[in-house]
Scaffold this active site. Structure first.
Site, PDB file in Angstrom:
ATOM      1  N   ASP A 103       0.828  -1.218   0.000  1.00  0.00           N
ATOM      2  CA  ASP A 103       0.000   0.000   0.000  1.00  0.00           C
ATOM      3  C   ASP A 103       0.858   1.262   0.000  1.00  0.00           C
ATOM      4  O   ASP A 103       0.443   2.299   0.518  1.00  0.00           O
ATOM      5  CB  ASP A 103      -0.914   0.052   1.233  1.00  0.00           C
ATOM      6  CG  ASP A 103      -2.032  -0.965   1.160  1.00  0.00           C
ATOM      7  OD1 ASP A 103      -2.276  -1.483   0.061  1.00  0.00           O
ATOM      8  OD2 ASP A 103      -2.654  -1.243   2.195  1.00  0.00           O
ATOM      9  N   CYS A 163     -17.939 -16.375  -7.341  1.00  0.00           N
ATOM     10  CA  CYS A 163     -19.040 -15.699  -6.647  1.00  0.00           C
ATOM     11  C   CYS A 163     -20.403 -16.180  -7.147  1.00  0.00           C
ATOM     12  O   CYS A 163     -21.395 -16.119  -6.410  1.00  0.00           O
ATOM     13  CB  CYS A 163     -18.936 -14.182  -6.837  1.00  0.00           C
ATOM     14  SG  CYS A 163     -17.643 -13.412  -5.842  1.00  0.00           S
ATOM     15  N   CYS A 205     -24.341 -14.998  -6.237  1.00  0.00           N
ATOM     16  CA  CYS A 205     -24.416 -14.404  -4.895  1.00  0.00           C
ATOM     17  C   CYS A 205     -24.220 -12.890  -4.946  1.00  0.00           C
ATOM     18  O   CYS A 205     -23.302 -12.390  -5.590  1.00  0.00           O
ATOM     19  CB  CYS A 205     -23.352 -15.024  -3.994  1.00  0.00           C
ATOM     20  SG  CYS A 205     -23.332 -14.355  -2.322  1.00  0.00           S
ATOM     21  N   CYS A 241     -22.910  -9.428  -0.469  1.00  0.00           N
ATOM     22  CA  CYS A 241     -22.109  -8.260  -0.090  1.00  0.00           C
ATOM     23  C   CYS A 241     -22.760  -6.962  -0.563  1.00  0.00           C
ATOM     24  O   CYS A 241     -22.696  -5.930   0.122  1.00  0.00           O
ATOM     25  CB  CYS A 241     -20.684  -8.379  -0.635  1.00  0.00           C
ATOM     26  SG  CYS A 241     -20.563  -8.507  -2.434  1.00  0.00           S
TER      27      CYS A 241
END
Length: 379
Positions: free
Chosen positions: A139, A193, A196, A199
């Protein structure tokens, strides 16, 4: 005459060395991220990066690792689990008198730990090569780490935009080591995924605006960590007791049934940050904030934003006279904090009135509501 370097064997050794250094998975990929550039540009064009000006400033460099370290041929992508034992997700979120801190931030700041391990990995590789240029990143540079991790076979990009692993869910950190060796690359994993959308539907603020796309301006992690000014009023009630980051999109993900607990002591929760009472946190002086958060990622938001976030959480808590008094005591310290305190006080007073109304007979309830609205008593 020296033996030619066996790149296949070296790649296998690198994976083993990485695991010995504490990485749970090590993958290798090339530097070609051209396929990710259109999506990145569209995301920037829609201003989804909010006040994170550095995202736009570096532009497409984020998709070009070879521009960060000229001569780079491969990227070694690693993951390190951070989920602590007894994470107490649900119990903390349900108790509105407690402050919820994203689980990655409960212990020591991961940046330095991962970077030092990556640097050590580079030094080990260097010992087995005639020459090697390398540079570790965690990062710390304009680099698209998730597409790199995906290409390196660490997982696939979930609809919440995080990397998901069949074996480890998503509670892990990523890091990269740029090198100038043409190592064999790993194969990306398939997307799993399916249909789905858990989230997307569970996000408290609706920040996942479409599959794989997050509008940071609505994301609680952005609001509590990256945003320097006032939190939008319409989003404050949706934040609940989340005072630093948010894990909801990960908590609901079925793949996190397979999450692995961290073995790193540095990632163990600090006692004063693990399910802390909001009222206690709000009383911290700047000196105490800096002491408790020394070596923590939380420290970078500073004491003012820390108090701002807690004020919002107190405004979302059930009526409590102690909360009202605590909020009033901190007024006058800073205009930004005052704005959020005043909002929280108004919320608390409204909640107190609602509680009082429910205890009264229907006729008196109407009278109380009329008074609150500034209407005549006989209305």
């Amino acid at each position: 005459m020296s033996q030619p370097l066996d790149l296949n064997q070296l790649a296998q050794n690198i994976r083993q060395w990485g695991k010995e250094l504490g990485f749970q998975q090590v993958g290798i990929t090339d530097t070609d991220l051209r396929a990710s550039e259109p999506a990145l540009q569209a995301w920037l064009d829609k201003q989804y990066h909010g006040e994170m000006a550095w995202m736009a400033r570096h532009g497409m460099m984020r998709a070009r690792p070879h521009e960060l370290l000229p001569g780079t041929l491969r990227v070694i992508s690693v993951r390190m689990n951070y989920l602590p034992a007894n994470a107490a997700f649900a119990s903390t979120l349900k108790n509105t008198g407690l402050g919820y801190i994203s689980r990655y931030a409960l212990g020591r700041d991961y940046h330095k730990l991962l970077r030092n391990r990556l640097k050590r990995l580079g030094e080990i590789i260097q010992q087995h090569c005639a020459s090697l240029n390398f540079r570790p990143f965690v990062d710390s540079a304009p680099l698209l780490e998730r597409p790199l991790a995906e290409k390196a076979g660490l997982g696939w990009t979930g609809k919440h935009s995080l990397i998901l692993s069949r074996d480890a869910g998503s509670f892990f950190f990523l890091g990269e080591l740029l090198i100038d060796l043409p190592l064999p690359v790993d194969t990306p994993t398939e997307e799993n995924c399916g249909r789905c959308t858990a989230c997307i539907t569970t996000c408290p603020t609706g920040a996942i605006v479409e599959p794989y796309v997050v509008d940071a301006r609505r994301c609680i992690s952005y609001l509590t960590i990256e945003l320097e000014g006032a939190i939008p009023v319409e989003l404050r009630p949706l934040m609940g007791n989340r005072i630093y980051g948010c894990d909801d999109c990960q908590l609901i993900c079925p793949w996190n049934r397979f999450s692995q607990l961290t073995q790193e002591e540095d990632f163990s929760p600090r006692k004063l940050l693990h399910a802390p009472p909001l009222l206690e946190l709000f009383k911290w002086s700047e000196e105490k904030f800096l002491t408790v958060t020394q070596g923590s990622p939380i420290r970078r938001i500073g004491h003012l934003r820390w108090l701002r976030n807690i004020a919002v959480a107190l405004g979302n808590a059930p009526w409590d006279e102690a909360i009202l008094l605590a909020l009033q005591e901190r007024r006058g310290e800073h205009p930004l904090l005052d704005e959020h305190i005043d909002w929280a006080i108004a919320r608390q007073i409204a909640r107190r009135s609602d509680n009082a109304i429910t205890l009264q007979p229907p006729k008196k309830q109407r009278l109380i509501r009329a008074v609150e609205k500034g209407l005549p008593r006989d209305a």
